[in-house]
Design a protein around this motif. Structure first.
Motif, mmCIF file in Angstrom:
data_model
loop_
_atom_site.group_PDB
_atom_site.id
_atom_site.type_symbol
_atom_site.label_atom_id
_atom_site.label_comp_id
_atom_site.label_asym_id
_atom_site.label_seq_id
_atom_site.Cartn_x
_atom_site.Cartn_y
_atom_site.Cartn_z
ATOM 1 N N ASN A 440 0.858 -1.186 0.000
ATOM 2 C CA ASN A 440 0.000 0.000 0.000
ATOM 3 C C ASN A 440 0.888 1.226 0.000
ATOM 4 O O ASN A 440 1.632 1.457 0.960
ATOM 5 N N ALA A 441 0.830 2.032 -1.062
ATOM 6 C CA ALA A 441 1.673 3.226 -1.148
ATOM 7 C C ALA A 441 1.341 4.173 -0.007
ATOM 8 O O ALA A 441 0.175 4.472 0.258
ATOM 9 N N GLY A 471 3.055 -1.699 4.027
ATOM 10 C CA GLY A 471 2.940 -0.312 3.608
ATOM 11 C C GLY A 471 4.328 0.247 3.390
ATOM 12 O O GLY A 471 5.201 -0.410 2.842
ATOM 13 N N GLY A 472 4.551 1.473 3.867
ATOM 14 C CA GLY A 472 5.889 2.033 3.832
ATOM 15 C C GLY A 472 6.656 1.638 5.074
ATOM 16 O O GLY A 472 6.239 0.769 5.846
ATOM 17 N N LEU A 503 4.057 -11.185 5.726
ATOM 18 C CA LEU A 503 4.315 -9.771 5.987
ATOM 19 C C LEU A 503 5.786 -9.438 5.805
ATOM 20 O O LEU A 503 6.670 -10.185 6.210
ATOM 21 N N TRP A 504 6.055 -8.285 5.196
ATOM 22 C CA TRP A 504 7.413 -7.750 5.128
ATOM 23 C C TRP A 504 7.540 -6.700 6.228
ATOM 24 O O TRP A 504 6.951 -5.639 6.133
ATOM 25 N N PRO A 517 12.081 6.041 -6.093
ATOM 26 C CA PRO A 517 10.737 6.635 -6.008
ATOM 27 C C PRO A 517 9.693 5.700 -5.420
ATOM 28 O O PRO A 517 8.745 6.143 -4.791
ATOM 29 N N PHE A 518 9.875 4.376 -5.617
ATOM 30 C CA PHE A 518 8.891 3.429 -5.081
ATOM 31 C C PHE A 518 9.362 2.790 -3.787
ATOM 32 O O PHE A 518 8.715 1.884 -3.283
#
Length: 919
Positions: A440-441, A471-472, A503-504, A517-518
């Motif tokens: 999720n960005a 997420g981030g 999960l990471w 950027p990502f």
């Protein structure tokens, strides 16, 4: 026979690549100012080499022994990161190009008996995979194997259960090798046991094939229904195969390996284990920490697996890197399904069907790890499928998946894709199921769900496993970690074709990744904060949220009426995630007094709970006098998966230890209070009164203050019964000082301490003051390592007071942290557990409860002449099957060297009356 070569080796970096041309491997070459370094180990945990990438040299000596005459001597390296070249007595033996695989050499140029042999290794750690750290060195043990000239090389164990009949066929291929002078006359036999009971013993067989010194033996075994115990995450039943090699009818060598009987298959959009659908959750794990790097001693990997089990893990992609044998054996024993992967990531020249290196890595991976029942699939790479980056990705994945299926047709062949949502012709079309990496960005929900929707639209008909999601980056501060695992899983739940998610990551890890950027940049501390645990394995808020999200029940509530308590367990839906039948679970309850001591406890059997079933209620009636009641959901292996707490009285008031001041901030530090869940500061200044947000840390920072103003501060501790009385008020005035770093923890090591601390981008140096309690004479050192540093040259068992401050690039020096205690610990130096209890179950099983000991690899329970090994590191609970105390019971922790520490008395908990309230 195994002759260990571990210990202190000579060490020298070679940044200008002079070693080979100057023949640093030459016998008798003077070493000059070469350093000493521990093997196994990595150089990056030593301050002087913390950031070094390049060539480095190791050297040691060993003496040829008379009893080796006529024997075969093999030099074995279990792992050298990443590229290695090896010399013995000045002669090159060969090399290895992958730091996560073992390799060996048969030694032909040994010195005469009693003579010294010089072993030299050149190591190159410049290979880096993605955002992880390239820990350099001889990272795993090194030894000499001394055997008969004829020896067994490996066992390949294949199991085929007949799920309807309840029987199983087991075939064992034993591969042997022999020196030319051995000739014929070789034979082998097989013994299979389960929990110490012999199920099969074969006669001595002759090889089915002998060629060029290689000999293959084939054993076929049929196991009847009563002897077949299927391997499952909740009951990871293991067998042992023992093969003996005979030369001229005399046993000359042997190998033992464990295995499990289970069947893995894909049926439509379902993943089946032993014929039953699997819908589970787990983690990705970067196998390292900042204290031991990627060495992975037992205390490290066992603690991480224990944490995953306590977080409900049943299935995981787990790691980009091949894991060592002892790590995989622990996964086998603990029941976590995982997918093993060759370390090929992103844009890579290895993503090529003609790459011999990629093919070699895959074959070595499958050959080395074949017998582990925990492994259910082989991944041929990570995020390699984008055709704009790897034009040959499709053909590579097709050929690699085909190769994996040929080498092992009983497991899944896959690759981890981040391109499947956007490529109609993505290489996932060649795989057995879809491994999908999706995030999720900016932590905004929806990204994972959209990736799943698009992937299914482009590639229907296959189950999807979220091999990475999240997420981030989250916070390094445990209190500020806000990732919601439940929200992420909510995007996957009730989609029958989504069969699991990993999960990471489990824990934060070291990195210097600048960010794309990502992908967000790494913090100045070099800690990449994806995890629900910090780099030093402290739980974050997200850890506790993860336990609830991963639990096998939708909820576990604890209600109270008068002196009775009722636990309500609500099963998950059939298409929830996770979702599986719960057999053999128990509730553990403990009554605590006001000081947090355990005064009562008991175990209650939980009936079988199936997804989609009705709620079940179980009652507890402890004796009077408790201040809090804790209830844990215990799985069949003894792990606590979920905890509920009912507080009858608030905690005691906390005490302010110190207030650090700066121009606009104050940091209030305090000691933890038993039975407290969170802490709040009450602040009064000229702006008025306010309450801070609750924290799980042992400090609170007050921001947006005015310079030169005085503030009154009090603290309260909270739990389910309310707030404590406020602490005594303390005053503090903001000033031009800078806040010191947060000294998160001090970790013990052999003759050293590791400090974990916060880092700001403007920091350039840290002063560390170390004071032995025995002398009171302080010394101050300056270091520039961000996030973590090692303080060497200390005495094991001695007590040191440590504090630190920061210097920044503007010339400012902060105040000091409060002193914290550190005790270096060498082999056999572990302290006694601070608390240990036994609780009896209805079937005679006894649950051991204990406070984990830092750096413990296991535990020993003793009563009379009997010793029971506890196969756990940080679980805090474990079943002792068949254990019957005979007199006093003691518990001691066992370290990575197999040495026990100080012992603690184990107390037996007596329960109150347990009631069943129906279901």
């Amino acid at each position: 026979m195994r002759h260990a070569l571990d210990g202190d080796w000579k060490f020298c970096t070679d940044p200008y690549n002079l070693g080979e041309s100057e023949e640093w491997f030459a016998p008798g070459r003077r070493l000059g100012d070469w350093d000493e370094i521990a093997v196994p180990g990595v150089w990056d945990v030593i301050n002087d080499y913390s950031d070094y990438a390049g060539l480095a040299w190791y050297r040691t000596e060993f003496t040829t022994r008379p009893e080796w005459a006529g024997k075969r001597v093999r030099l074995v390296f279990e792992g050298v990161y990443n590229d290695a070249k090896v010399w013995l007595n000045g002669r090159v033996l060969g090399g290895n190009d992958m730091g996560y695989f073992p390799f060996h050499f048969d030694l032909q140029a040994l010195a005469p008996s009693g003579g010294p042999n010089q072993l030299t290794v050149m190591v190159d750690n410049r290979f880096r995979l993605g955002a992880v750290w390239n820990w350099g060195g001889i990272r795993r043990p090194v030894w000499l194997e001394i055997t008969d000239p004829a020896r067994l090389e490996r066992l390949k164990i294949v199991t085929d259960p007949d799920l309807e009949a309840g029987t199983a066929a087991v075939s064992v291929n034993a591969s042997a090798s022999s020196a030319a002078e051995v000739g014929g006359g070789l034979g082998a036999d097989l013994t299979i046991t389960h929990e110490g009971v012999v199920l099969h013993r074969s006669p001595v067989l002759r090889p089915v094939k002998s060629q060029d010194g290689r000999h293959d033996f084939e054993f076929s075994v049929h196991l009847d229904r009563g002897d077949v115990h299927l391997w499952r995450p909740s009951s990871p039943s293991l067998y042992e195969a023992r093969v003996r090699l005979f030369r001229q009818d005399a046993p000359c060598h042997g190998l033992i390996d464990s295995f499990g009987i289970r069947k893995v298959e894909v049926s439509g959009e379902k993943l089946l284990l032993n014929g039953e659908p699997v819908r589970g959750v787990g983690f990705n794990l970067i196998p390292e920490d900042r204290r031991t790097g990627s060495m992975l001693p037992p205390s490290r990997f066992r603690a991480d697996v224990d944490r995953m089990k306590m977080l409900g893990a049943t299935i995981a992609r787990l790691s980009h890197f091949p894991l060592p044998r002892d790590f995989l054996e622990y996964l086998d024993r603990k029941g976590i399904l995982c997918i093993s992967e060759v370390p090929i990531w992103g844009k890579s020249e290895l993503v090529n069907p003609a790459s011999e290196r990629a093919a070699d890595w895959l074959e070595r991976l499958i050959t080395e790890q074949y017998n582990h029942p925990a492994i259910i699939g082989w991944s041929v790479g990570n995020e390699i499928g984008r055709f704009d980056r790897n034009p040959a990705a499709g053909e590579y994945v097709r050929s690699a998946v085909s190769r994996a299926r040929k080498l092992d047709p009983r497991r899944l062949a896959v690759y981890a894709s981040n391109s499947a949502p956007n490529q109609p012709d993505d290489p996932v079309k060649f795989t057995d199921l879809i491994l999908l990496n999706a995030y999720n960005a900016d932590n905004v929900p929806g990204g994972v769900a959209e990736a799943i929707r698009k992937t299914r639209a482009l590639h229907p008909g296959k189950p999807i496993f979220l091999s990475e999601y999240g997420g981030g980056l989250d916070a390094e501060d445990p209190n500020l970690a806000t990732h919601s695992v439940d929200a992420y899983l909510g995007e996957m739940r009730h989609k029958p074709y989504v069969i699991g998610a990993s999960l990471w990551t489990l824990a934060d890890y070291r990195s210097s990744w600048p960010g794309w950027p990502f992908s967000p940049p790494t913090a100045p501390s070099q800690n990449r904060s994806w995890g629900v645990l910090t780099v030093d394995r402290r739980p974050k808020r997200s850890y506790f949220a993860c336990r609830a999200a991963h639990a096998p029940v939708a909820s576990m509530t604890l209600g109270r009426t008068d002196r009775s308590f009722v636990v309500t367990l609500t099963p998950r839906d059939e298409n929830d995630l996770p979702a599986y039948v719960m057999r053999g679970y128990r509730l553990l309850w403990r009554a605590l007094d006001g000081s947090g001591g355990v005064i009562q406890g008991g175990l209650i059997d939980v009936p079988i709970l199936a997804p989609g079933g009705g709620a079940v209620q179980l009652g507890i009636k402890p004796a009077p006098g408790l201040a809090s009641l804790l209830v844990d959901l215990i799985d069949p292996l003894g792990y606590s998966l979920l905890t509920a707490k009912s507080d009858l009285a608030p905690p005691s008031a906390p005490s302010i230890r110190k207030i650090h001041v700066s121009s606009q901030k104050l940091r209030v530090t305090f000691d933890a209070v038993v039975r407290a869940d969170e802490y709040v500061a009450l602040v009064r200044g000229e702006e008025g009164e306010r309450r801070t947000e609750p924290t799980i840390d042992t400090f609170i920072e007050l921001a947006d203050l005015k310079l030169g103003k005085t503030y009154d501060i009090r603290l309260v501790a909270t739990n389910g019964a309310g707030e404590s009385q406020p602490s005594s008020a303390r005053q503090a005035t903001t000033s031009q000082e800078d806040l010191p770093p947060v000294l998160w923890s001090i970790q013990a090591a052999d003759r050293a301490l590791f400090l974990n601390y916060s880092t700001e981008a403007i920091d350039y140096l840290y002063d560390v003051e170390v004071t032995p309690e025995a002398t009171g004479v302080a010394r101050t050192i300056s270091i520039d390592q961000p996030g973590v540093t090692r303080i060497p040259h200390l005495e094991n068992g001695a007590r040191y007071r440590v504090r630190m401050r920061r210097r920044n690039g503007l010339g400012n020096i902060s105040g000091w942290t409060e002193p914290q205690l550190g005790v270096p610990r060498g082999p056999g130096g572990l302290p006694a557990p601070s608390a240990a209890h036994l609780v009896s179950g209805t079937d005679g099983a006894m649950l051991l409860l204990f406070e984990p000991v830092e750096n413990a690899a296991g535990y020993e329970v003793r009563s009379g002449s009997r010793t029971v090994i506890v196969d756990a590191a940080v679980s805090g609970s474990a079943f002792l099957r068949g254990f019957r105390p005979r007199g006093p019971v003691t518990l001691r922790a066992v370290d990575d060297f197999g040495l026990g520490g100080a012992a603690a008395e184990v107390l037996t908990l007596r329960g109150g009356r347990e009631l069943s309230a129906g279901g």
